[in-house]
Design an enzyme around this catalytic site. Structure first.
Site, PDB file in Angstrom:
ATOM      1  CB  SER A  30      -2.642  -1.582  -4.981  1.00 58.88           C
ATOM      2  OG  SER A  30      -1.427  -1.518  -4.282  1.00 58.88           O
ATOM      3  CG  HIS A  77      -0.923   1.037  -8.316  1.00 57.47           C
ATOM      4  ND1 HIS A  77      -0.693   2.207  -9.016  1.00 57.47           N
ATOM      5  CD2 HIS A  77      -0.623   1.311  -7.028  1.00 57.47           C
ATOM      6  CE1 HIS A  77      -0.281   3.155  -8.185  1.00 57.47           C
ATOM      7  NE2 HIS A  77      -0.217   2.630  -6.968  1.00 57.47           N
ATOM      8  CG  ASP A 132       1.599   1.043  -4.165  1.00 64.49           C
ATOM      9  OD1 ASP A 132       1.545   2.158  -4.692  1.00 64.49           O
ATOM     10  OD2 ASP A 132       0.584   0.345  -3.948  1.00 64.49           O
ATOM     11  CG  MET A 164       5.835   2.321  -0.170  1.00 63.15           C
ATOM     12  SD  MET A 164       4.698   1.823   1.135  1.00 63.15           S
ATOM     13  CE  MET A 164       3.141   1.884   0.254  1.00 63.15           C
ATOM     14  CG  HIS A 205       2.679   5.194  -6.502  1.00 54.46           C
ATOM     15  ND1 HIS A 205       1.615   5.144  -5.625  1.00 54.46           N
ATOM     16  CD2 HIS A 205       3.258   6.417  -6.322  1.00 54.46           C
ATOM     17  CE1 HIS A 205       1.559   6.277  -4.942  1.00 54.46           C
ATOM     18  NE2 HIS A 205       2.548   7.061  -5.334  1.00 54.46           N
ATOM     19  CG  MET A 264       4.767   6.349  -2.709  1.00 56.97           C
ATOM     20  SD  MET A 264       3.548   5.286  -1.933  1.00 56.97           S
ATOM     21  CE  MET A 264       3.640   3.907  -3.049  1.00 56.97           C
ATOM     22  CG  MET A 310      -0.770  10.202  -3.294  1.00 59.10           C
ATOM     23  SD  MET A 310      -0.788   8.423  -3.639  1.00 59.10           S
ATOM     24  CE  MET A 310      -1.416   7.712  -2.110  1.00 59.10           C
ATOM     25  CG  ASP A 334      -2.747   4.898  -5.069  1.00 57.68           C
ATOM     26  OD1 ASP A 334      -3.369   3.991  -4.495  1.00 57.68           O
ATOM     27  OD2 ASP A 334      -1.494   4.915  -5.181  1.00 57.68           O
TER      28      ASP A 334
HETATM   29  C1  DX5 Z   1      -0.605   3.824  -0.648  1.00 56.72           C
HETATM   30  C2  DX5 Z   1      -0.399   3.171  -1.981  1.00 56.72           C
HETATM   31  C3  DX5 Z   1      -1.642   2.604  -2.543  1.00 56.72           C
HETATM   32  C4  DX5 Z   1      -2.249   1.496  -1.726  1.00 56.72           C
HETATM   33  C5  DX5 Z   1      -3.736   1.539  -1.969  1.00 56.72           C
HETATM   34  O1  DX5 Z   1       0.512   4.551  -0.292  1.00 56.72           O
HETATM   35  O2  DX5 Z   1       0.110   4.108  -2.927  1.00 56.72           O
HETATM   36  O3  DX5 Z   1      -1.475   2.200  -3.898  1.00 56.72           O
HETATM   37  O4  DX5 Z   1      -1.752   0.224  -2.077  1.00 56.72           O
HETATM   38  O5  DX5 Z   1      -4.353   0.639  -1.119  1.00 56.72           O
HETATM   39  P1  DX5 Z   1      -5.889   0.783  -0.718  1.00 56.72           P
HETATM   40  O6  DX5 Z   1      -6.691   0.702  -1.976  1.00 56.72           O
HETATM   41  O7  DX5 Z   1      -6.106  -0.368   0.208  1.00 56.72           O
HETATM   42  O8  DX5 Z   1      -6.064   2.127  -0.033  1.00 56.72           O
HETATM   43 ZN    ZN Z   2       0.082   3.553  -5.100  1.00 61.72          ZN
END
Ligand code: DX5
Ligand code: ZN
Length: 222
Positions: free
Chosen positions: A8, A33, A35, A37, A66, A68, A137, A175
């Site tokens: 990630s 990956h 993320d 947000m 991903h 969010m 998740m 994840d």
């Molecule tokens: C959390 C993200 C993850 C996050 C995972 O909301 O979707 O992808 O980056 O990080 P770790 O592996 O540190 O939990």
């Molecule tokens: Zn993620």
């Protein structure tokens, strides 16, 4: 199939993003990956298109994006144009999920649905056939570095048995809080794709950690 490792980028050093991307390029990792947000669907803001495009310029492996965010339909085509190979939307953010999946496929990306820790896998029964992947998740989304939720194993097992008749080729991604401590058990439960942020980037040797996670076998705990 051999499981895939998707570090990630959220846990990378953003002041040295090109360096960290090239480290992943040179590693045994399979995907990036990414993320996204929005500060509405989750209580955190990560980054948007300028950073996504910068990642895409240097990444030599598929970008697993991903989302969010609320209203993901508004942005799907832009994320695919920016280099997304797969797009994950949250079940909890999509009123017309079937239509959203069609939009992702029409844009040319693989389609994935993410489930928050409280969302039962049974709710995917009538959409499973249309999906390339489901993301379970294993923390509440919004932040890296959180503690893994143990109920995830049961959810992966239940989803894997649902998929046996409805979509045997389905990928299951997990994840949040994934590390060498739970990777083998997750693979044994039926996961194919392991996302890892902190476990990789906070390791003394991130590349070594990726190799260790890639080499793990189902059922053997690291
Ligand atoms: C959390 C993200 C993850 C996050 C995972 O909301 O979707 O992808 O980056 O990080 P770790 O592996 O540190 O939990
Ligand atoms: Zn993620």
């Amino acid at each position: 199939m051999k499981h895939l490792i998707a570090p990630s980028v959220l846990a990378a050093d953003f002041a040295n993003l090109q360096r960290d991307i090239e480290m992943i390029n040179a590693s045994d990792a399979d995907w990036f990956h990414v993320d996204i947000m929005d500060g509405v669907f989750v209580p955190n803001i990560s980054f948007g298109f300028p950073v996504m495009e910068a990642i895409s310029r240097y990444a030599a492996k598929p970008l697993d994006v991903h989302l969010m965010i609320i209203n993901p339909d508004h942005y799907i085509e832009r994320f695919v144009a920016a280099g997304a190979a797969s797009i994950t939307v949250h079940y909890e953010a999509c009123t017309h999920l079937h239509k959203t999946i069609q939009t992702i496929h029409a844009a040319g990306a693989k389609a994935c649905v993410a489930l928050n820790p409280h969302t039962p896998v049974a709710l995917l029964k009538d959409i499973l056939h249309d999906l390339d992947m489901v993301l379970i998740m294993s923390v509440n989304p919004g932040f890296g570095g959180q503690q893994f939720i143990a109920n995830t194993y049961r959810k992966i097992q239940e989803l894997r048995s649902m998929a046996a008749s409805l979509n045997p080729g389905l990928l299951i991604e997990v994840d949040g809080g994934v590390s060498l401590h739970n990777a083998a058990e997750l693979i044994a439960a039926g996961a194919n794709v392991l996302v890892a942020g902190n476990a990789v980037f906070a390791a003394p040797s991130p590349q070594g950690m990726i190799t260790s996670m890639k080499q793990i076998s189902a059922g053997i705990t690291g």
